[in-house]
Design a protein around this motif. Sequence first.
Motif, PDB file in Angstrom:
ATOM      1  N   ARG A  86       0.792  -1.237   0.000  1.00  0.00           N
ATOM      2  CA  ARG A  86       0.000   0.000   0.000  1.00  0.00           C
ATOM      3  C   ARG A  86       0.822   1.283   0.000  1.00  0.00           C
ATOM      4  NH1 ARG A  86      -5.409   0.797   2.844  1.00  0.00           N
ATOM      5  NH2 ARG A  86      -4.393   0.719   4.893  1.00  0.00           N
ATOM      6  N   VAL A  87       2.146   1.151   0.136  1.00  0.00           N
ATOM      7  CA  VAL A  87       3.009   2.331   0.279  1.00  0.00           C
ATOM      8  C   VAL A  87       4.187   2.224  -0.683  1.00  0.00           C
ATOM      9  CG1 VAL A  87       4.486   3.590   1.902  1.00  0.00           C
ATOM     10  CG2 VAL A  87       2.321   2.636   2.687  1.00  0.00           C
ATOM     11  N   PHE A  88       4.649   3.387  -1.155  1.00  0.00           N
ATOM     12  CA  PHE A  88       5.695   3.462  -2.190  1.00  0.00           C
ATOM     13  C   PHE A  88       6.682   4.543  -1.777  1.00  0.00           C
ATOM     14  CE2 PHE A  88       6.787   4.657  -6.713  1.00  0.00           C
ATOM     15  CZ  PHE A  88       7.067   3.388  -7.211  1.00  0.00           C
ATOM     16  N   ALA A  89       7.995   4.265  -1.840  1.00  0.00           N
ATOM     17  CA  ALA A  89       9.013   5.246  -1.435  1.00  0.00           C
ATOM     18  C   ALA A  89      10.096   5.308  -2.497  1.00  0.00           C
ATOM     19  CB  ALA A  89       9.622   4.856  -0.090  1.00  0.00           C
ATOM     20  N   PHE A  90      10.454   6.531  -2.883  1.00  0.00           N
ATOM     21  CA  PHE A  90      11.416   6.730  -3.982  1.00  0.00           C
ATOM     22  C   PHE A  90      12.217   8.003  -3.736  1.00  0.00           C
ATOM     23  CE2 PHE A  90       8.844  10.069  -5.981  1.00  0.00           C
ATOM     24  CZ  PHE A  90       7.585   9.795  -5.446  1.00  0.00           C
ATOM     25  N   ARG A  91      13.410   8.074  -4.353  1.00  0.00           N
ATOM     26  CA  ARG A  91      14.276   9.234  -4.143  1.00  0.00           C
ATOM     27  C   ARG A  91      13.736  10.456  -4.868  1.00  0.00           C
ATOM     28  NH1 ARG A  91      18.291   7.448  -1.185  1.00  0.00           N
ATOM     29  NH2 ARG A  91      18.943   5.289  -1.492  1.00  0.00           N
ATOM     30  N   ASP A  92      13.810  11.609  -4.150  1.00  0.00           N
ATOM     31  CA  ASP A  92      13.400  12.868  -4.761  1.00  0.00           C
ATOM     32  C   ASP A  92      14.358  13.206  -5.902  1.00  0.00           C
ATOM     33  OD1 ASP A  92      11.564  15.480  -3.551  1.00  0.00           O
ATOM     34  OD2 ASP A  92      13.055  15.874  -5.104  1.00  0.00           O
ATOM     35  N   ILE A  93      13.800  13.703  -7.002  1.00  0.00           N
ATOM     36  CA  ILE A  93      14.607  14.002  -8.191  1.00  0.00           C
ATOM     37  C   ILE A  93      15.482  15.239  -7.978  1.00  0.00           C
ATOM     38  CG2 ILE A  93      12.969  15.541  -9.394  1.00  0.00           C
ATOM     39  CD1 ILE A  93      13.473  13.823 -11.927  1.00  0.00           C
ATOM     40  N   ASN A  94      15.149  16.049  -6.967  1.00  0.00           N
ATOM     41  CA  ASN A  94      15.881  17.296  -6.685  1.00  0.00           C
ATOM     42  C   ASN A  94      16.221  17.333  -5.192  1.00  0.00           C
ATOM     43  OD1 ASN A  94      16.954  19.880  -6.854  1.00  0.00           O
ATOM     44  ND2 ASN A  94      14.934  20.873  -6.688  1.00  0.00           N
ATOM     45  N   PRO A  95      17.178  16.465  -4.777  1.00  0.00           N
ATOM     46  CA  PRO A  95      17.398  16.260  -3.336  1.00  0.00           C
ATOM     47  C   PRO A  95      17.886  17.510  -2.622  1.00  0.00           C
ATOM     48  CG  PRO A  95      19.074  15.127  -4.640  1.00  0.00           C
ATOM     49  CD  PRO A  95      18.046  15.624  -5.606  1.00  0.00           C
ATOM     50  N   GLN A  96      17.325  17.723  -1.422  1.00  0.00           N
ATOM     51  CA  GLN A  96      17.676  18.868  -0.586  1.00  0.00           C
ATOM     52  C   GLN A  96      18.559  18.466   0.587  1.00  0.00           C
ATOM     53  OE1 GLN A  96      16.711  21.973  -1.646  1.00  0.00           O
ATOM     54  NE2 GLN A  96      16.035  20.759  -3.397  1.00  0.00           N
ATOM     55  N   ALA A  97      18.946  17.210   0.648  1.00  0.00           N
ATOM     56  CA  ALA A  97      19.804  16.679   1.717  1.00  0.00           C
ATOM     57  C   ALA A  97      20.409  15.380   1.192  1.00  0.00           C
ATOM     58  CB  ALA A  97      18.975  16.433   2.979  1.00  0.00           C
ATOM     59  N   PRO A  98      21.470  14.870   1.831  1.00  0.00           N
ATOM     60  CA  PRO A  98      22.093  13.626   1.351  1.00  0.00           C
ATOM     61  C   PRO A  98      21.086  12.480   1.205  1.00  0.00           C
ATOM     62  CG  PRO A  98      23.555  14.707   2.904  1.00  0.00           C
ATOM     63  CD  PRO A  98      22.263  15.501   2.920  1.00  0.00           C
ATOM     64  N   THR A  99      20.142  12.378   2.153  1.00  0.00           N
ATOM     65  CA  THR A  99      18.994  11.477   1.956  1.00  0.00           C
ATOM     66  C   THR A  99      17.755  12.340   1.772  1.00  0.00           C
ATOM     67  OG1 THR A  99      19.855   9.614   3.240  1.00  0.00           O
ATOM     68  CG2 THR A  99      17.470   9.780   3.046  1.00  0.00           C
ATOM     69  N   HIS A 100      17.073  12.154   0.649  1.00  0.00           N
ATOM     70  CA  HIS A 100      15.799  12.846   0.401  1.00  0.00           C
ATOM     71  C   HIS A 100      14.901  11.866  -0.352  1.00  0.00           C
ATOM     72  CE1 HIS A 100      13.567  16.763  -0.969  1.00  0.00           C
ATOM     73  NE2 HIS A 100      12.749  15.852  -0.463  1.00  0.00           N
ATOM     74  N   VAL A 101      14.001  11.252   0.401  1.00  0.00           N
ATOM     75  CA  VAL A 101      13.103  10.222  -0.133  1.00  0.00           C
ATOM     76  C   VAL A 101      11.671  10.702   0.065  1.00  0.00           C
ATOM     77  CG1 VAL A 101      12.289   7.850   0.246  1.00  0.00           C
ATOM     78  CG2 VAL A 101      14.751   8.348   0.264  1.00  0.00           C
ATOM     79  N   LEU A 102      10.813  10.403  -0.897  1.00  0.00           N
ATOM     80  CA  LEU A 102       9.385  10.698  -0.786  1.00  0.00           C
ATOM     81  C   LEU A 102       8.638   9.398  -0.512  1.00  0.00           C
ATOM     82  CD1 LEU A 102       9.025  13.089  -3.863  1.00  0.00           C
ATOM     83  CD2 LEU A 102       9.396  13.710  -1.459  1.00  0.00           C
ATOM     84  N   VAL A 103       7.749   9.424   0.486  1.00  0.00           N
ATOM     85  CA  VAL A 103       6.959   8.246   0.845  1.00  0.00           C
ATOM     86  C   VAL A 103       5.497   8.583   0.616  1.00  0.00           C
ATOM     87  CG1 VAL A 103       6.454   6.546   2.623  1.00  0.00           C
ATOM     88  CG2 VAL A 103       8.692   7.675   2.585  1.00  0.00           C
ATOM     89  N   ILE A 104       4.823   7.759  -0.169  1.00  0.00           N
ATOM     90  CA  ILE A 104       3.434   8.053  -0.561  1.00  0.00           C
ATOM     91  C   ILE A 104       2.562   6.811  -0.400  1.00  0.00           C
ATOM     92  CG2 ILE A 104       4.244   9.770  -2.242  1.00  0.00           C
ATOM     93  CD1 ILE A 104       3.506   7.793  -4.485  1.00  0.00           C
ATOM     94  N   PRO A 105       1.265   7.018  -0.191  1.00  0.00           N
ATOM     95  CA  PRO A 105       0.343   5.892  -0.318  1.00  0.00           C
ATOM     96  C   PRO A 105       0.147   5.601  -1.799  1.00  0.00           C
ATOM     97  CG  PRO A 105      -0.890   7.905   0.089  1.00  0.00           C
ATOM     98  CD  PRO A 105       0.576   8.277   0.134  1.00  0.00           C
ATOM     99  N   LYS A 106      -0.021   4.326  -2.146  1.00  0.00           N
ATOM    100  CA  LYS A 106      -0.270   3.993  -3.561  1.00  0.00           C
ATOM    101  C   LYS A 106      -1.630   4.520  -4.005  1.00  0.00           C
ATOM    102  CE  LYS A 106       2.900   0.074  -3.915  1.00  0.00           C
ATOM    103  NZ  LYS A 106       3.084  -1.385  -4.120  1.00  0.00           N
ATOM    104  N   ASP A 107      -2.594   4.563  -3.105  1.00  0.00           N
ATOM    105  CA  ASP A 107      -3.888   5.176  -3.417  1.00  0.00           C
ATOM    106  C   ASP A 107      -3.738   6.688  -3.458  1.00  0.00           C
ATOM    107  OD1 ASP A 107      -5.056   2.683  -3.389  1.00  0.00           O
ATOM    108  OD2 ASP A 107      -6.002   2.925  -1.424  1.00  0.00           O
ATOM    109  N   HIS A 108      -4.532   7.310  -4.302  1.00  0.00           N
ATOM    110  CA  HIS A 108      -4.454   8.767  -4.434  1.00  0.00           C
ATOM    111  C   HIS A 108      -5.259   9.468  -3.336  1.00  0.00           C
ATOM    112  CE1 HIS A 108      -3.854  12.605  -6.497  1.00  0.00           C
ATOM    113  NE2 HIS A 108      -5.021  12.901  -5.957  1.00  0.00           N
ATOM    114  N   HIS A 109      -4.559  10.310  -2.555  1.00  0.00           N
ATOM    115  CA  HIS A 109      -5.164  11.250  -1.615  1.00  0.00           C
ATOM    116  C   HIS A 109      -4.366  12.540  -1.762  1.00  0.00           C
ATOM    117  CE1 HIS A 109      -7.528   8.128   0.518  1.00  0.00           C
ATOM    118  NE2 HIS A 109      -6.488   7.358   0.263  1.00  0.00           N
TER     119      HIS A 109
END
Length: 119
Positions: A24-47
Amino acid sequence: MTDCLFCRMVAGEIPADVVHQTDRVFAFRDINPQAPTHVLVIPKDHHATAGALAEADPALLGEVVVAAHAVARQEGLVSGDGAEPGYRLVANTGPHAGQTVPHVHLHVLGGRHLTWPPG
Ligand code: AMP
Ligand code: ZN
């Protein structure tokens, strides 16, 4: 077919540098990182926002936070049961906060000292 960028990434129509996912959850690296680790975590369902997700499916919001913590551990931002060196979770909501993608996402930021307050 959807025009939501993050729904299209979940569907595999747009490439994503995936670091973690569950059913139910998806996590991927931000394309324009603002820190050494910058990951976006989202629900697969749209909210659209964190608040909308909390109202519609509070358990799923919890799963997003659990996934964010798992990413932080995987990235070396927390060790054992501690919170060191630490990380920041951000959920920009609406134009004043600079939300540019209307699909709720937690930014997981870490790997350096982060200033507070943000701009
Ligand atoms: P926000 O401004 O809080 O809505 O965050 C949206 C984030 O999505 C920004 O940090 C962008 O860099 C990031 N972003 C936009 N397009 C992509 C993409 N194709 N892959 C990964 N991250 C993206
Ligand atoms: Zn979406």
